[in-house]
Design a protein around this motif. Structure first.
Motif, mmCIF file in Angstrom:
data_model
loop_
_atom_site.group_PDB
_atom_site.id
_atom_site.type_symbol
_atom_site.label_atom_id
_atom_site.label_comp_id
_atom_site.label_asym_id
_atom_site.label_seq_id
_atom_site.Cartn_x
_atom_site.Cartn_y
_atom_site.Cartn_z
ATOM 1 N N TYR A 106 1.722 7.178 -2.517
ATOM 2 C CA TYR A 106 2.431 6.167 -2.668
ATOM 3 C C TYR A 106 1.817 5.144 -2.409
ATOM 4 C CZ TYR A 106 7.120 8.198 -3.665
ATOM 5 O OH TYR A 106 7.913 9.005 -4.273
ATOM 6 N N LYS A 107 0.571 5.023 -1.241
ATOM 7 C CA LYS A 107 -0.104 3.908 -1.189
ATOM 8 C C LYS A 107 -1.106 3.551 -1.864
ATOM 9 C CE LYS A 107 1.656 3.810 3.571
ATOM 10 N NZ LYS A 107 1.525 4.562 4.805
ATOM 11 N N ARG A 194 11.465 -1.457 2.304
ATOM 12 C CA ARG A 194 11.482 -0.143 2.802
ATOM 13 C C ARG A 194 11.849 0.210 4.315
ATOM 14 N NH1 ARG A 194 9.872 4.746 0.273
ATOM 15 N NH2 ARG A 194 9.619 3.596 -1.471
ATOM 16 N N ARG A 308 7.641 -11.007 -1.394
ATOM 17 C CA ARG A 308 6.772 -10.009 -1.112
ATOM 18 C C ARG A 308 6.044 -9.972 0.126
ATOM 19 N NH1 ARG A 308 5.924 -6.934 -5.642
ATOM 20 N NH2 ARG A 308 6.493 -7.701 -7.634
#
Lengths: 308, 409
Positions: A106-107, A194, A308
């Motif tokens: 995911y990273k 998240r 963001r």
């Protein structure tokens, strides 16, 4: 280039090409919706998306063979069973892939891209070994054959109408799933923040896995619809993957509406130009147009305002 | 850092270069016949692309899935010159229009297009081999990086460009040779490139160019530019806030990568004798990334070995077990990403280098071990491998787990 056609012929050409564009649009939307969920919501680049679609197509092909072999009386309705099967199989495979592969990456989004490309190569080779390198097609039930005349010059094929209706139903379904259901709310919460979503008790890992699975499942349905209008070969998925990514990026990765709008623009532009230019030039111009717009407006047509 | 000279070739890199040069220039030519040597030469042309990717992807963090475009443009420029030379009016007199390339004649084209004309001249061709791809890369990268398009988006758009160029080349059959590409290339200024002798000479030319490219890349890597690239890859915003124009560095490194690829493409055309769209598109472009990844995305020498190894495996496997090859390639993609992100070079650094004698590491490392810890010297590239980067952002560095790609001096 319009000179050699009369006005009514031109109208008919535009109508017919427009309709052909609508069919292309439907397949693009179905493929892109799955991708928009995976890429837009999770930020994962799934290069194997086309292969998930083809898996759905092969499942449909197997189901149609099964029905014509053992249950010819029910053949008219096989498509609905096939679609459910296609969804189920690709959904499960998607969950498996998420668990085995995506979860660790995911990273590192660029590495996901490479890993899923590897997965797509493996899947392609499996298809080639199992189903052969030749393209396979399904037999359509009788009620899907033929075409429906609108005027004496304009005719629309029935399987095309069916695919369009299917796209509409699935798009509406996804809308409700994403914006009205509990799962959809969880997905959007995880996308937006998240750690916070985790803190309020959402199992983010489970949400990720489900999201990826459902995205792949929709690709499976797209593949199922794809068999209605074309034949399936091991590498058919790869032909569509770049187009689909462009659709998603062009539309604004996180906006489902944007995905639909951009699929519409791209497919209509391409099919209308295809009639007057050669197919390859139409494609080149369409892609250039999209890349050009993306350079001017990198965030896509419909950009969500997210902190963001 | 200001008062300290940059060592462009620390001892262990120098040893690595020397070994590579010896292998390419002495061992392989002696051990292999001309056919195999020509094959190795073909693999080496991909190493040019891989070197470019090391700079661009490994150091700059910019993944380009369109390196085939530059490889192809360089190759096509070379092929256009060779084709014009081999289609003089004398040898093409059976055509309805003598003096133009055969595929144009087949496609009912009666006049050479204007943009083919300059390729009658070798100096212009050699210039165009590098200039055309670099100009193209420059346009793409200025448009993208000035608008801060990066990461995944950049990868997808370069991939789309690769697709566009392939479709264009195939579609414009009369001007480009279509699917078959530009074939039947015979001579370079009257010198037959198909003989064994010519192939051997071209192999050595290719090796020399490769070594020169490696040296250039090494200088870029060890230079201040290389340090900024790493910093930019890991913490782009911090570099920007320090007053650097990040996009210019990205444009520079992307154009460098394009130039290397283009040289590789031109050498490919010379050694293999044709150029076709199958080296331009999406699939070859992404395969070029795997050459770099297998060798080690942070190691220039690794990239060369990676290209050789993967291509050798491809040739030998796809000859005998064509099915196995795709499985193998797929597994390679997954394995290299999941299990050893630093490729062969990473494995070498981790398991072999610690056992090397002190003379191998050179005096700086020896001094460093005397002092104990030398990370205070400032110009040690110890990339920040922090994993606290928020997910979902497309501006993430290519964080590599394990963090053992320390370039200790």
């Amino acid at each position: 280039m319009f000179a050699e056609y009369t006005a009514s012929e031109l109208t008919a050409i535009f109508a017919m090409q427009g309709f052909a564009g609508l069919i292309l649009f439907s397949v693009l939307v179905l493929m892109a919706l799955g991708l928009a969920i995976i890429f837009g919501q999770m930020g994962v680049i799934n290069m194997a998306h086309g292969e998930f679609m083809i898996l759905g197509a092969y499942v449909t092909y197997l189901t149609s063979n099964l029905f014509s072999e053992y249950m010819p009386s029910l053949f008219d309705g096989y498509f609905f069973v096939a679609m459910a099967m296609a969804f189920l199989v690709t959904f499960l495979l998607g969950m498996l892939v998420e668990w085995g592969l995506i979860r660790h990456l995911y990273k590192r989004p660029l590495d996901t891209l490479l890993a899923t490309w590897g997965l797509s190569l493996i899947l392609q080779q499996i298809y080639r070994s199992v189903f052969g390198a030749r393209e396979v097609g399904v037999t359509l039930p009788d009620w899907m054959m033929g075409s429906y005349p609108l005027t004496d010059m304009v005719e629309v094929p029935i399987n095309g109408i069916f695919v369009m209706v299917l796209t509409l139903v699935i798009s509406i379904g996804i809308y409700f799933l994403m914006f009205r259901s509990r799962w959809g709310k969880q997905v959007r919460a995880v996308v937006q923040n998240r750690p916070m979503a985790g803190a309020v008790g959402i199992n983010t890992e489970k949400v990720d896995r489900l999201t990826f699975g459902i995205g792949c499942g929709i690709a499976g349905i797209a593949g199922s619809a794809f068999t209605m209008i074309g034949s399936t070969g091991p590498t058919s998925g790869q032909l569509y993957i770049v187009d689909t990514f462009l659709v998603v990026v062009f539309g604004g990765a996180q906006s489902l509406l944007g995905t639909i709008a951009s699929a519409f623009t791209i497919s209509q532009a391409q099919s209308t130009m295809e009639f007057f230019l050669s197919g390859s030039m139409a494609k080149v111009l369409t892609l250039l147009f999209v890349v050009g717009i993306l350079m001017l407006r990198p965030q896509g047509l419909f950009a969500l305002k997210i902190r963001r | 850092m200001n008062h300290k000279q940059i060592t462009y070739f620390p001892r262990k890199d120098l040893i690595g270069f020397a070994i590579l040069a010896a292998v390419l220039m002495l061992v392989l030519p002696m051990a292999l016949d001309v056919f195999r040597l020509n094959l190795v030469g073909k693999y080496l042309t991909y190493a040019f692309v891989a070197i470019g990717l090391v700079l661009c992807w490994g150091y700059g963090g910019i993944l380009s899935l369109g390196q085939g475009v530059f490889f192809g443009l360089g190759g096509y420029c070379m092929a256009m010159f060779l084709k014009l030379e081999s289609s003089d009016p004398e040898s093409t007199k059976i055509q309805s229009t003598p003096g133009i390339p055969d595929f144009m004649d087949w496609n009912q084209i009666t006049e050479l297009p204007w943009w083919w004309e300059p390729f009658y001249s070798l100096p212009f061709t050699l210039f165009a081999v590098v200039a055309v791809p670099v100009l193209f890369a420059f346009i793409i990268s200025v448009a993208m990086f000035k608008r801060r398009v990066g990461g995944v988006y950049f990868a997808i758009i370069t991939q789309a460009i690769a697709a566009i160029l392939t479709i264009l080349i195939i579609g414009q059959q009369g001007y480009t040779g279509g699917v078959n590409g530009i074939t039947d290339l015979r001579t370079l200024l009257g010198w037959d490139i198909r003989t064994d002798e010519a192939k051997t000479i071209l192999y050595f030319v290719c090796c020399l160019l490769l070594l020169a490219s490696l040296a250039t890349a090494q200088i870029i890597r060890r230079n201040k530019v290389g340090r900024i690239l790493v910093a930019m890859r890991d913490q782009e915003d911090r570099v920007r806030f320090s007053g650097y124009d990040v996009s210019n560095f990205k444009i520079f490194v992307f154009c460098m990568a394009a130039a290397f690829s283009a040289i590789g493409g031109a050498m490919f055309t010379l050694q293999v004798g044709f150029m076709s769209p199958s080296f331009v598109g999406i699939v070859p472009s992404i395969e070029m990334v795997i050459y770099c990844a297998v060798g080690g995305r942070l190691s220039l020498l690794g990239a060369v070995y990676g290209s050789l190894l993967v291509n050798w495996a491809k040739t030998s496997l796809s000859e005998s077990f064509p099915e196995l090859w795709l499985f193998g390639l797929g597994a390679l993609f997954i394995g290299v990403v999941l299990a050893f992100p630093n490729g062969i070079a990473g494995l070498f650094q981790r398991y072999v280098e610690p056992y090397m004698p002190a003379w191998y590491h050179g005096r700086v490392a020896a001094k460093a071990s005397e002092k104990g810890n030398s990370t205070t010297s400032g110009d040690n590239v110890t990339p920040d491998t922090s994993e606290e980067v928020p997910t979902g952002s497309d501006k993430q560095p290519a964080t590599l787990k394990g963090g053992h790609y320390v370039n200790a001096e």
